[in-house]
Design an enzyme around this catalytic site. Structure first.
Site, PDB file in Angstrom:
ATOM      1  N   GLU A  34      37.073  40.366  36.943  1.00 46.95           N
ATOM      2  CA  GLU A  34      36.198  40.041  38.081  1.00 46.95           C
ATOM      3  C   GLU A  34      35.252  41.185  38.463  1.00 46.95           C
ATOM      4  O   GLU A  34      34.161  40.943  38.959  1.00 46.95           O
ATOM      5  CB  GLU A  34      37.029  39.647  39.306  1.00 46.95           C
ATOM      6  CG  GLU A  34      37.313  38.174  39.433  1.00 46.95           C
ATOM      7  CD  GLU A  34      36.060  37.288  39.388  1.00 46.95           C
ATOM      8  OE1 GLU A  34      35.063  37.599  40.062  1.00 46.95           O
ATOM      9  OE2 GLU A  34      36.088  36.273  38.665  1.00 46.95           O
ATOM     10  N   HIS A  36      33.733  43.237  36.429  1.00 52.21           N
ATOM     11  CA  HIS A  36      32.568  43.089  35.538  1.00 52.21           C
ATOM     12  C   HIS A  36      31.750  41.856  35.936  1.00 52.21           C
ATOM     13  O   HIS A  36      30.521  41.893  35.937  1.00 52.21           O
ATOM     14  CB  HIS A  36      33.018  42.919  34.089  1.00 52.21           C
ATOM     15  CG  HIS A  36      33.826  44.067  33.548  1.00 52.21           C
ATOM     16  ND1 HIS A  36      35.122  43.920  33.121  1.00 52.21           N
ATOM     17  CD2 HIS A  36      33.515  45.370  33.354  1.00 52.21           C
ATOM     18  CE1 HIS A  36      35.587  45.074  32.678  1.00 52.21           C
ATOM     19  NE2 HIS A  36      34.637  45.985  32.811  1.00 52.21           N
ATOM     20  N   GLY A 146      29.449  49.727  38.682  1.00 55.40           N
ATOM     21  CA  GLY A 146      30.374  49.461  39.784  1.00 55.40           C
ATOM     22  C   GLY A 146      30.692  50.725  40.571  1.00 55.40           C
ATOM     23  O   GLY A 146      30.812  51.803  39.995  1.00 55.40           O
TER      24      GLY A 146
HETATM   25  P1  AMP Z   1      34.371  49.552  32.195  1.00 51.92           P
HETATM   26  O1  AMP Z   1      34.414  48.364  31.286  1.00 51.92           O
HETATM   27  O2  AMP Z   1      35.674  49.827  32.865  1.00 51.92           O
HETATM   28  O3  AMP Z   1      33.736  50.755  31.560  1.00 51.92           O
HETATM   29  O4  AMP Z   1      33.409  49.146  33.380  1.00 51.92           O
HETATM   30  C1  AMP Z   1      32.102  48.661  33.161  1.00 51.92           C
HETATM   31  C2  AMP Z   1      31.379  48.589  34.471  1.00 51.92           C
HETATM   32  O5  AMP Z   1      32.091  47.737  35.367  1.00 51.92           O
HETATM   33  C3  AMP Z   1      31.284  49.954  35.163  1.00 51.92           C
HETATM   34  O6  AMP Z   1      30.015  50.078  35.770  1.00 51.92           O
HETATM   35  C4  AMP Z   1      32.378  49.877  36.182  1.00 51.92           C
HETATM   36  O7  AMP Z   1      32.138  50.696  37.313  1.00 51.92           O
HETATM   37  C5  AMP Z   1      32.339  48.425  36.559  1.00 51.92           C
HETATM   38  N1  AMP Z   1      33.635  48.030  37.127  1.00 51.92           N
HETATM   39  C6  AMP Z   1      34.857  48.191  36.583  1.00 51.92           C
HETATM   40  N2  AMP Z   1      35.818  47.767  37.432  1.00 51.92           N
HETATM   41  C7  AMP Z   1      35.176  47.353  38.555  1.00 51.92           C
HETATM   42  C8  AMP Z   1      35.602  46.801  39.807  1.00 51.92           C
HETATM   43  N3  AMP Z   1      36.886  46.602  40.090  1.00 51.92           N
HETATM   44  N4  AMP Z   1      34.654  46.492  40.711  1.00 51.92           N
HETATM   45  C9  AMP Z   1      33.335  46.695  40.454  1.00 51.92           C
HETATM   46  N5  AMP Z   1      32.879  47.194  39.292  1.00 51.92           N
HETATM   47  C10 AMP Z   1      33.774  47.512  38.357  1.00 51.92           C
END
Ligand code: AMP
Length: 285
Positions: A34, A36, A146
């Site tokens: 969610e 993402h 995020g």
């Molecule tokens: P990641 O796949 O963990 O590298 O995250 C990809 C993008 O999704 C990054 O910009 C993260 O900050 C964002 N993201 C990951 N988890 C969350 C969350 N719980 N709420 C909002 N954005 C998120």
């Protein structure tokens, strides 16, 4: 649509631009959840052609870290991405991104030298390098990040400004599960009891918020209370806890305006991060 080759992605995006479309870009490491989806939905609304990348970037993991164990589910991700309206998923191989003889990295000073940068040396060099490569590959776009990875968003904003990249950065709030745990691909690694203990990150942040609302202005006192809460979880081990300026990430001793309270905690073998922006003015209202 799944694209694995840089040249093919460029061709498709040039065509979209010729048609006058704006490009939205959501970089991820996959195992989509969610958090993402909230970025993807915003990008879907605000831009015409939506690209999501799925790439577990080897250069941001130290040899001792969880690169091999990082959750991967390309098939499931593709289905979810299509359902939610992503136009194109870019999922290159490591060889496509890092060709033989790769030797050029992006290194940023100051902002990367604290918090996650201290406990994960080389992490932000890997992040800045891969985000630069992805921005160069995708081209001018609106890119969505995020708040969950707050330091990363500050580092990326700084980099875009410093290196004159034609990218507009949007940062969206952290999406949480109903009990407050921040969504993260790494939550999959938690056992049932660890999942319960992982709540201590959010509880510590809520305590910080309550303390500021009650008039506490000393960061030291706030961190002390947060430590007590995390200490109540038997498998938890604190990596860092900070109260910092949300723009330059410098430590704040006495809270006068909005601050970022951030922490990283090991729950067993899984390292989790979370943060909250807390403002004394808002709390008093
Ligand atoms: P990641 O796949 O963990 O590298 O995250 C990809 C993008 O999704 C990054 O910009 C993260 O900050 C964002 N993201 C990951 N988890 C969350 C969350 N719980 N709420 C909002 N954005 C998120």
């Amino acid at each position: 649509m799944l694209v694995k080759k840089i040249s093919e992605l460029r061709k498709i995006l040039s065509q979209a631009r010729r048609e006058g479309k704006t490009i939205g870009f959501v970089p991820t490491m996959g195992a989509l959840h969610e958090g993402h989806f909230s970025l993807i939905r915003a990008a879907r609304q605000e831009t015409d052609f939506l690209v999501t990348s799925i790439f577990v970037n080897p250069t941001q993991f130290a040899p001792s870290e969880d690169f091999a164990q990082y959750p991967r589910d390309l098939e499931g991700d593709l289905k979810k991405a299509e359902e939610i309206g992503v136009d194109l998923v870019f999922a290159p191989s490591a060889e496509e991104m890092y060709t033989e003889g790769f030797a050029t990295y992006v290194w940023q000073e100051r902002l990367t030298e604290r918090m996650c940068g201290l406990s994960r040396p080389g992490f932000f060099r890997g992040v800045a390098t891969v985000v630069t490569k992805l921005f160069n590959i995708v081209g001018p776009c609106v890119a969505y990040f995020g708040q969950k990875d707050y330091q990363q968003s500050v580092v990326v904003r700084r980099m875009v400004r410093d290196l004159n990249m034609e990218v507009e950065i949007r940062v969206l709030p952290t999406v949480r599960q109903s009990d407050g745990l921040a969504m993260s691909s790494r939550n999959k690694h938690l056992s049932e009891s660890e999942r319960q203990e992982a709540l201590c990150l959010y509880q510590a942040l809520k305590e910080a918020e309550a303390l500021v609302a009650a008039g506490e202005r000393k960061s030291e006192k706030i961190i002390e209370k947060m430590r007590e809460i995390v200490a109540g979880a038997p498998s938890a081990r604190i990596d860092y806890m900070v109260v910092v300026d949300p723009e330059n990430l410098e430590d704040i001793e006495t809270i006068e305006g909005e601050v970022l309270v951030a922490l990283a905690v090991w729950i067993g073998k899984t390292r989790l991060i979370d943060n909250m922006l807390i403002s004394p003015e808002k709390s008093e209202a």
